[in-house]
Design a protein around this motif. Structure first.
Motif, short mmCIF file in Angstrom:
data_model
loop_
_atom_site.label_atom_id
_atom_site.label_comp_id
_atom_site.label_asym_id
_atom_site.label_seq_id
_atom_site.Cartn_x
_atom_site.Cartn_y
_atom_site.Cartn_z
N ALA A 63 32.81 32.89 38.85
CA ALA A 63 32.48 33.62 37.03
C ALA A 63 31.60 34.77 38.78
O ALA A 63 30.55 34.72 39.71
N VAL A 64 32.40 36.45 38.16
CA VAL A 64 31.73 37.20 39.26
C VAL A 64 30.44 38.12 38.44
O VAL A 64 30.93 38.30 36.95
N ASP A 65 29.89 38.84 38.92
CA ASP A 65 28.42 39.45 38.45
C ASP A 65 29.36 41.21 38.67
O ASP A 65 28.30 41.54 39.72
N GLY A 66 30.45 40.93 37.82
CA GLY A 66 30.62 42.87 38.46
C GLY A 66 31.72 42.59 37.52
O GLY A 66 31.83 42.05 35.46
N THR A 67 32.94 43.85 37.49
CA THR A 67 33.39 44.48 36.70
C THR A 67 34.58 43.55 36.38
O THR A 67 34.96 42.75 37.44
N PRO A 68 35.90 43.59 35.85
CA PRO A 68 36.94 43.03 35.54
C PRO A 68 37.96 43.67 36.97
O PRO A 68 38.40 42.26 37.55
N ALA A 69 37.79 45.25 37.25
CA ALA A 69 38.41 45.32 38.15
C ALA A 69 37.61 44.43 40.02
O ALA A 69 38.33 44.36 40.29
N ASP A 70 36.37 44.19 39.91
CA ASP A 70 35.57 43.94 41.19
C ASP A 70 36.53 42.43 41.06
O ASP A 70 36.64 42.05 41.94
N CYS A 71 36.39 41.48 39.36
CA CYS A 71 36.95 40.59 39.85
C CYS A 71 39.10 40.64 40.63
O CYS A 71 38.93 39.42 40.90
N VAL A 72 39.26 41.16 39.50
CA VAL A 72 40.54 41.52 40.14
C VAL A 72 41.16 41.70 41.82
O VAL A 72 41.56 40.81 43.31
N VAL A 73 40.33 42.37 42.73
CA VAL A 73 39.98 42.82 44.03
C VAL A 73 39.37 41.00 44.67
O VAL A 73 40.05 41.22 45.69
N ALA A 74 38.26 41.02 44.13
CA ALA A 74 37.26 40.31 44.83
C ALA A 74 38.33 38.20 44.31
O ALA A 74 38.52 38.12 45.68
N GLY A 75 39.22 38.37 43.59
CA GLY A 75 40.48 36.95 43.74
C GLY A 75 41.73 37.50 45.11
O GLY A 75 42.22 36.33 45.11
N LEU A 76 41.86 38.35 44.81
CA LEU A 76 43.66 38.82 45.25
C LEU A 76 43.29 38.55 46.54
O LEU A 76 43.58 38.32 47.18
N ALA A 77 42.04 39.23 47.02
CA ALA A 77 41.33 39.15 48.27
C ALA A 77 41.09 38.75 49.06
O ALA A 77 40.99 38.37 49.85
N GLU A 78 40.05 37.96 48.55
CA GLU A 78 39.67 36.93 48.87
C GLU A 78 38.96 35.44 48.32
O GLU A 78 39.57 34.20 48.87
N LEU A 79 38.91 34.94 46.67
CA LEU A 79 38.49 34.10 46.69
C LEU A 79 40.16 32.41 45.56
O LEU A 79 39.12 31.40 45.55
#
Length: 272
Positions: A63-79
């Protein structure tokens, strides 16, 4: 793509919504699923990005305390592992028409993935007007059955079929499940736009009149559009590409030449 399909799932309704639970559960039967979704509702945030977000582990994933775009960037680049596909949804409420493409957080997540060169599917469910305001509609996972069925089918088949050689992402809109499975129509976004504003003292009320009626007998959206298909009970699939394409425009070229001439005259005046 490896032997096992890797899918990153996100949404804009928040990680605790019934829609993302239904879709991720269905996809998990055919793929390795990593869920990275907003901690809270982030509807209508488009592709808004944050500089820094907090992340916590959740029973579904992250769960990311941010936007859907944040989630995609975080998911693709890190998580998570680099996925074969990103799925955004299922959104509670339809995302229909050209004007929502930059407004919807669900579609924003799919567009963000497309800029990463990762194919994406944005899935949304039309909630009939008679059920009241979309954000107040009480929907159980079973009512997302139409959405989970078509999204899972596309996840299993669209990549190998070569769909994403011609589209960056798919905007999928479905009716609420009930009775026989709905037929599919390949559509393009409606151009209809009916926003209005009315001032009341120090307050301005903004109203989207597009949703005043979805009666197929009276809506003006023509055949072939996403709104017409969903109004008539079909699943709409619009194959789309990320925005910001540039078209050559001779008139604009002539204006650029005129500006160059004006700039030259100004420089000459300054030097005198």
């Amino acid at each position: 793509m490896g032997d096992t399909l890797e899918v990153l799932v996100t949404n804009d309704d928040g990680i605790d919504s019934a829609g993302i639970r239904a879709v991720s559960s269905s996809l998990a039967k055919v793929a390795d699923v990593t869920v990275v979704a907003p901690l809270e509702d982030q509807s209508a945030t488009g592709r808004s990005l944050s500089h820094e977000v907090d992340v916590v582990e959740h029973e579904l994933g992250y769960a990311v305390d941010g936007t859907p775009a944040d989630c995609v960037v975080a998911g693709l680049a890190e998580l998570g592992p680099v996925p074969d596909l990103v799925v955004a949804g299922c959104n509670r409420g339809a995302n229909l028409g050209e004007y929502v493409l930059g407004r919807s957080g669900t579609i924003g997540a799919a567009v963000e993935a497309a800029f990463f060169d990762v194919p994406a599917i944005a899935t949304s469910m039309y909630v009939p007007i008679e059920r009241g305001p979309v954000h107040e509609a009480d929907l159980g996972q079973e009512e997302y059955a139409e959405a989970t069925r078509v999204t899972t089918f596309l996840a299993e088949n669209a990549l190998e079929a070569g769909v994403f050689e011609h589209a960056g992402y798919l905007n999928v809109n479905v009716p609420v499940a009930g009775g026989d499975p709905a037929p599919v129509e390949i559509t393009h976004p409606s151009k209809r736009y009916e926003m209005d504003a009315e001032r009341d003292g120090e307050t301005i009320h903004l109203t989207d009149h597009v949703w005043d009626s979805m009666d197929p007998q009276v809506i003006p959206d023509p055949p072939g559009t996403d709104r017409r298909a969903v109004a008539e009970g079909r699943i709409s699939i619009s194959p789309l590409a990320p925005p910001h394409s540039t078209n050559h425009h001779e008139i604009l070229e002539s204006l650029a030449e005129a500006y160059a001439e004006m700039r030259g005259s100004l420089r000459a005046d300054v030097s005198d």
